[in-house]
Every structure is written in C-alpha cells, then in structure tokens.
Enzyme design. Structure first.
Site, PDB file in Angstrom:
ATOM      1  N   ARG A 160       0.813  -1.225   0.000  1.00 49.87           N
ATOM      2  CA  ARG A 160       0.000   0.000   0.000  1.00 49.87           C
ATOM      3  C   ARG A 160       0.845   1.274   0.000  1.00 49.87           C
ATOM      4  O   ARG A 160       0.327   2.374  -0.179  1.00 49.87           O
ATOM      5  CB  ARG A 160      -0.911   0.020   1.232  1.00 49.87           C
ATOM      6  CG  ARG A 160      -1.861  -1.148   1.294  1.00 49.87           C
ATOM      7  CD  ARG A 160      -2.725  -1.061   2.531  1.00 49.87           C
ATOM      8  NE  ARG A 160      -3.586   0.091   2.474  1.00 49.87           N
ATOM      9  CZ  ARG A 160      -4.771   0.117   1.885  1.00 49.87           C
ATOM     10  NH1 ARG A 160      -5.233  -0.977   1.317  1.00 49.87           N
ATOM     11  NH2 ARG A 160      -5.491   1.204   1.876  1.00 49.87           N
ATOM     12  N   LYS A 167       3.553  -2.250 -18.045  1.00 51.27           N
ATOM     13  CA  LYS A 167       4.241  -3.197 -17.164  1.00 51.27           C
ATOM     14  C   LYS A 167       5.740  -2.938 -17.170  1.00 51.27           C
ATOM     15  O   LYS A 167       6.383  -2.925 -16.141  1.00 51.27           O
ATOM     16  CB  LYS A 167       4.007  -4.658 -17.592  1.00 51.27           C
ATOM     17  CG  LYS A 167       2.669  -5.285 -17.315  1.00 51.27           C
ATOM     18  CD  LYS A 167       2.365  -5.545 -15.869  1.00 51.27           C
ATOM     19  CE  LYS A 167       1.736  -4.349 -15.219  1.00 51.27           C
ATOM     20  NZ  LYS A 167       0.304  -4.193 -15.279  1.00 51.27           N
ATOM     21  N   LYS A 185      -0.022   0.146  -4.389  1.00 45.27           N
ATOM     22  CA  LYS A 185      -0.980  -0.767  -5.003  1.00 45.27           C
ATOM     23  C   LYS A 185      -2.339  -0.128  -5.277  1.00 45.27           C
ATOM     24  O   LYS A 185      -2.925  -0.333  -6.323  1.00 45.27           O
ATOM     25  CB  LYS A 185      -1.136  -2.003  -4.124  1.00 45.27           C
ATOM     26  CG  LYS A 185      -2.016  -3.080  -4.714  1.00 45.27           C
ATOM     27  CD  LYS A 185      -1.347  -3.764  -5.879  1.00 45.27           C
ATOM     28  CE  LYS A 185      -2.239  -4.768  -6.565  1.00 45.27           C
ATOM     29  NZ  LYS A 185      -1.779  -5.035  -7.931  1.00 45.27           N
TER      30      LYS A 185
HETATM   31  C1  F6R Z   1      -0.496  -1.115 -13.016  1.00 42.16           C
HETATM   32  C2  F6R Z   1      -1.420  -0.937 -11.916  1.00 42.16           C
HETATM   33  C3  F6R Z   1      -2.210   0.324 -11.849  1.00 42.16           C
HETATM   34  C4  F6R Z   1      -3.654   0.013 -11.459  1.00 42.16           C
HETATM   35  C5  F6R Z   1      -4.447   1.301 -11.251  1.00 42.16           C
HETATM   36  C6  F6R Z   1      -5.894   1.027 -10.942  1.00 42.16           C
HETATM   37  O1  F6R Z   1       0.135  -2.355 -12.952  1.00 42.16           O
HETATM   38  O2  F6R Z   1      -1.536  -1.774 -11.076  1.00 42.16           O
HETATM   39  O3  F6R Z   1      -2.151   1.032 -13.044  1.00 42.16           O
HETATM   40  O4  F6R Z   1      -4.228  -0.765 -12.468  1.00 42.16           O
HETATM   41  O5  F6R Z   1      -3.886   2.029 -10.197  1.00 42.16           O
HETATM   42  O6  F6R Z   1      -6.032   0.267  -9.792  1.00 42.16           O
HETATM   43  P1  F6R Z   1      -7.361  -0.498  -9.456  1.00 42.16           P
HETATM   44  O7  F6R Z   1      -7.554  -1.540 -10.485  1.00 42.16           O
HETATM   45  O8  F6R Z   1      -7.123  -1.090  -8.099  1.00 42.16           O
HETATM   46  O9  F6R Z   1      -8.456   0.509  -9.469  1.00 42.16           O
END
Ligand code: F6R
Length: 617
Positions: free
Chosen positions: A27, A494, A612
């Site tokens: 986090r 990525k 994250k």
């Molecule tokens: C890239 C990544 C971020 C998330 C973005 C949205 O690998 O993890 O770009 O995809 O911060 O996060 P969520 O899906 O949790 O809303």
C-alpha cells in the site's frame, strides 16, 4: 494510501504489528513507523524507507515490548518521505498517538487555528494537525477520547482511516473511516483486537472481522464488544462481524521469488475461478447474477461507458472491442480521473462499468458517484470483496482472482477481461447479435483458456533469455492491433512501471504517424502478430520496422511461418479466437517485463513511487 496496523490484547504487540506492516507494504513503502506502549511509556520509532529499515531502527532505538501498539507504512502525500513526516504522529502533550491513511484537505486552516492556540508542529503532514485537533477537543471539560475523535472528524474535510491511541487510556483504541478502508479483527471473548487496512495482518489470529463503513468510528476496548457509531450523529450501529475467507497461503509467496511472478503463474487458476458457476459450456449458458437481474437495463442501454484507471483501464479497452464486436453496443472507455472532472454527458440510458482491482481507487470511486448522480446504472467489476467500489455500485461481478499483492497488476487484468468477455457473450446471446454456433464456439474456446495460459507460461525460460538480451534498452515500443492494441499499452505499462525503461504502446498502424522516427538498431519493438488479427497488415508493419534496423520481438500464433522469418525473436501462443487472444498474448509481456526488471536489479513487487491502490487524487 498507506497501511495501518494496530494491536491491543494479551500478546506482544510488536511482532504482530511489524509482520502486519510487511503484508501491507504493497500500500506504500516510502517510510514506516511504529508506536509501542509499555508500562506507562510511549515508544516511537519512525524512519524513511521500507519496513525492513524500521525493524533495524526498532532494534537499535526502542524496547519492542508491550501489549498495545500501532504501525504505519506510508505513501507520501503531504510532506516528503523522511523520518519526521513518517507516522505515527504524536500530539503536543505526548498523550495521543495517531496513524492515518488518507488526506485532510482543510488541514492548513485547522493548523493556523491550532497555532494561534499555542500548538507547534514538527512535520509537514496533515496527520500531525489531526492528532492535535483531537487533543484540542479532548482538552474540553468532560470530553472523552472517542468524543474528541468524533468532534475533530466532524471538522475535517477529506479522507481518512485512522487509529488513535491515548496514553491515559491504554486499554482502548479508537478507529474511524471515511474513504479509506479499515478492518477490525475481533479476538476470542474480546480479549484482543487487531486493526488493519485490510485483513491480511491478522488472518492467522482471527477470522472474525468488522469492516467499518464510511463515516463510522469504533471504540475497541479489551474485554468489551466493539462499539460502532456514526461519526455525524453519534447513533450506535450493530457491528457486522464477517467471517473471513482469506487464508495465509494466499498472501504468501508460495516458493516464488516475487509476488508478481507468483501472480503471473496463478492466472490459469484465477481465470478458472472467475468462470466458476458462471460459464456452463455444456448447457451453453453464462450466468452472471448482476447482469441477469438487470438484463432489461442492459438490453435497453444506448451506450456503455467504462471508467477505470491504469491496467484496469486497459482491460476496459479490451472490453470495448469485445462488447462492440459481440453485442453491438457502443462503448466509450474513460480515464476515471478525466471523466469525473469534465461534466460528461450521461443519462439514465447509459450503463457505466467501473473496473478496479482494489475497489479503492479514489478517481474510479468518484466517477461512479458522479455517474449515479446523473442517473446512470453502475456495474462494478472488482477483485477485493467488500471494497468501497464494490459497495458503491448498483450491481456487479467479482473477478475472484484472489489477493493481488505485487504492485504491478497481472492476474487482475486477465480476470477483468474474463468477466467482460462473459458479459459481452451473454449480452450477444440475449440480443441475438451472434449466431448460436459462434456463441458456442466462443464458450468452448473460453473454457480452454486456462490450459492455454498454462501452455504460454511454459515460454518462461525462452522469455527470460530474450529479457537478458534487451535488459539494458533505454526505450521500447509495443505494437498491437484490434483486440491486442490494449495489450500493447498494457505491455508498455508493465515494463515502465517495474523496470523504469521508457516504453510506449501504439496501435501498430499508427506507428508510421510518428513513432517510426524513433526506430533504430537500439530500439526493441514488441509486436503482437496473432494469425487472426489483421495478420498481413501487422506483417507489413514489422517489415517497416526491420527495414529501419529495429529489433523485433513478436508474439505469434503457434505454427507461424512468415513473422518467424523476419523477426529477431518469436514467442508462440496457442491458437484461439481473436477476441480471446488478449488473455494469452498478455502473458509473455508480463514475463518479459518481470525478467527485465529482475535483471536490472529493480524491486519488482514494490516499484519506486508507486503503491498498489491509489486512494488519493
Ligand atoms: C499497473 C497498476 C495500476 C492500477 C491502477 C488502478 O500495474 O496496477 O495502473 O491498475 O492504479 O487500480 P485499481 O484496479 O485497483 O483501481
């Protein structure tokens, strides 16, 4: 978006808090701190850097004893990451200690007010302001800790999950939430309690958890049931104690070097779990209750708007191609952060699909609220059960990928695409936009995807060798067309986020409108050239790159002949329907970025500056 842990009970608090912080490090990890209370004294250790640095500091500087404490791992918003700005923060008197996840937007005006009352501040944080505001409230005649927290929170604007400790009341903790998650683990006979941003820090101790809702606070006191109240009007709420489904194995690395690699390899299982009970191939049925119960709305929808961020936004783009191809519904895919601030034209004829792994992304949450306020129906696709976004929707579907801990999203992406594909196929059937033969073919092919992902994962060694050749590149270009254009974007994301190599994704044909100028012998170009995806056109694009000395790494369908002759390297994937191919083509790109990052010595699971879930704007 920071991680909070806390413990109060009969066990030594430190090991629980420090292990909890390690599990929550996804986090945020730019600084960390802990407060332990023992025998009348508050001991504080805080440091810039990761939880491992905090461990060293605790060893050198403070006793690690005591049965109550709080911990924090930070992703800086106010104030640079340094020892002083790290949490916990302590009030002027030294009695109150706080850990906070979120942002207090009006902290500056409160700070000026408190300064005029003699408070001094040592850090640049909004959190130090909050703990002193609580202290100021508590200084009033007859005001107890819980009331003081409540009075303070009623004055702040912003988002928070907090845990507050008072040295003069060492057998209780006060926690509260608005916009940032917080869970309370309830021990046997209320003899101990655990506080955490998610349940992972305490799953080996208790399966009973209370997830506070927005605008709720709780007082946890040893030997007593948790008391939950509404922050605004002080009304008491019956705490909803949930049984956790999570187990320890799911949140450990399971023999892999990194969570990211484990999660890449979990994809066959994760996709199968996404199908479970939903994809019934023999009966030619797709069952998604959120869709089924609202079929009329979907069938009458004039438009679908997808809102999401980052990787989830890329999954939404794949969804756009799939929905339009299968179900002939116009789709727009929006960055949630843009959508929420641009007064979009939305009506009750629109369906908004919000996609989020964490279910906590602030911009996506705000986009949902905006869409609902304008009458749109919101369908959420989330991974984290019970998350804010999952609760904020009209209905939705979980991806069931299991906890994703590596900061770079992998299995969340493929399982989000899986849900979108199931939805589009079900709608195509209901609308009659796909022949029943075509529908059955796609169902059968979809069922085979997990095994085919397992096949693709066998390219691991081969991809690792390719990574060793290109690990020192400064730039990379990713190209794809149609369903695989979003995969090119995702491959580039990525690579840049975990290896810090500059990478860009483009629709293959768009290359000649600019990016082709970048191509020379030092530019690796990753091209997705599946046999059914505008193959000849992509082959021409590859030739254009080769004739400018670019290096080609191509993802091709098994048995490919033409691209093999031109490209420098090929990675083969099994044949499938083109619309399903992103579920396969993504895998080697994930592996490529993983191995390049490892070879460059990067911290794959915790890339710099990232966290994250982005619970702030
Ligand atoms: C890239 C990544 C971020 C998330 C973005 C949205 O690998 O993890 O770009 O995809 O911060 O996060 P969520 O899906 O949790 O809303």
């Amino acid at each position: 978006m920071c991680g909070i842990t806390g413990y109060i009970g009969y066990r030594e608090a430190y090991p629980i808090i420090i292990n909890g912080l390690k599990r929550l490090e996804y986090r945020g990890y730019d600084s960390a701190g802990v407060m332990l209370y023992d025998d009348g004294d508050v001991h504080l250790a805080k440091t810039k850097g990761k939880v491992s640095s905090l461990e060293e500091k605790v060893e050198q500087e403070i006793p690690n004893t005591g049965f109550v404490g709080v911990g924090h791992t930070r992703w800086a918003t106010h104030g640079v990451p340094n020892d002083v700005n790290s949490h916990p923060h302590i009030s002027k008197s030294g009695n109150l200690v706080i850990v906070h996840n979120g942002i207090i937007e009006n902290y500056d005006s409160i700070k000026q007010e408190l300064k005029s009352r003699g408070y001094t501040f040592h850090s640049d944080t909004d959190t130090e302001v909050l703990v002193n505001l609580i202290e100021e409230m508590k200084s009033q005649e007859g005001v107890k800790l819980g009331q003081a927290v409540q009075m303070a929170l009623n004055q702040v604007i912003g988002a928070y999950a907090i845990a507050v400790f008072d040295k003069t009341k060492p057998n209780e903790l006060v926690v509260a939430r608005l916009g940032s998650p917080i869970a309370i683990g309830v021990g046997k006979d209320h003899e101990e309690f655990f506080i955490a941003s998610d349940a992972s820090p305490f799953i080996e101790f208790t399966k009973d958890a209370i997830y506070l809702e927005d605008e709720e606070m709780a007082i946890v006191k040893i030997g007593r049931e948790v008391r939950v109240r509404k922050i605004k009007d002080d009304s008491l709420i019956d705490p909803n104690i949930q049984k956790l489904q999570l187990n320890l194995e799911q949140i450990e690395k399971g023999g892999y070097d990194h969570f990211m690699l484990k999660e890449i390899h979990e994809q066959p299982r994760a996709i199968t779990d996404t199908f479970r009970g939903r994809l019934l191939v023999n009966e030619a049925i797709i069952k998604l209750s959120g869709l089924e119960n609202n079929m009329k709305r979907f069938l009458n929808a004039e438009r679908i708007i997808v809102v999401a961020c980052g990787t989830s936004w890329h999954a939404g783009l794949v969804g756009e191609y799939i929905f339009e191809e299968f179900a002939r519904i116009p789709v727009e895919v929006e960055y949630a952060s843009e959508f929420r601030y641009r007064n979009p034209v939305i009506s009750d004829k629109d369906i908004v699909i919000a996609i989020s792994q964490s279910g906590e992304t602030a911009d996506t949450l705000a986009a949902i609220k905006l869409a609902r306020s304008k009458g749109a129906f919101v369908f959420g696709i989330c991974n984290v059960v019970g998350s804010s976004i999952a609760r904020e929707n009209d209905t939705g579907a979980y991806t069931h990928a299991g906890p994703e801990i590596g900061v770079a999203s992998t299995k969340a992406f493929t399982t989000q695409i899986t849900v979108l594909t199931l939805m589009a196929l079900r709608l195509a059937r209901a609308k009659g936009t796909m022949t029943s033969e075509d529908y059955r073919v796609h169902l059968r092919q979809l069922e085979l995807i997990p095994d085919k992902v397992t096949e693709v994962l066998k390219t691991d060694e081969h991809v690792r060798n390719i990574a060793s050749i290109y690990k020192d590149a400064s730039n990379c270009l990713y190209l794809g067309r149609g369903f695989n254009f979003p995969v090119a974007l995702e491959g580039a994301l990525k690579l840049k986020e975990i290896s810090y190599i500059h990478a860009e994704g483009y629709p293959a044909a768009e290359m000649k409108h600019g990016p082709i100028a970048l191509i020379d012998k030092d530019m690796p170009v990753i091209v997705i050239a599946t046999s059914k995806g505008h193959y000849e056109k992509v082959v021409s694009n590859i030739q254009e790159i080769k004739s400018r000395n670019g290096q080609i790494i191509a993802v091709v369908t098994e048995g490919d002949v033409t691209v093999k002759e031109i490209a420098d390297h090929v990675i083969e994937i099994p044949e499938t329907e083109e619309a399903l191919s992103p579920l396969l083509t993504t895998i080697p790109l994930q592996l490529l970025s993983y191995y390049i990052a490892v070879m460059r010595g990067c911290n794959v699971d915790q890339p710099r500056n990232l966290a994250k879930s982005v619970t702030v704007e």
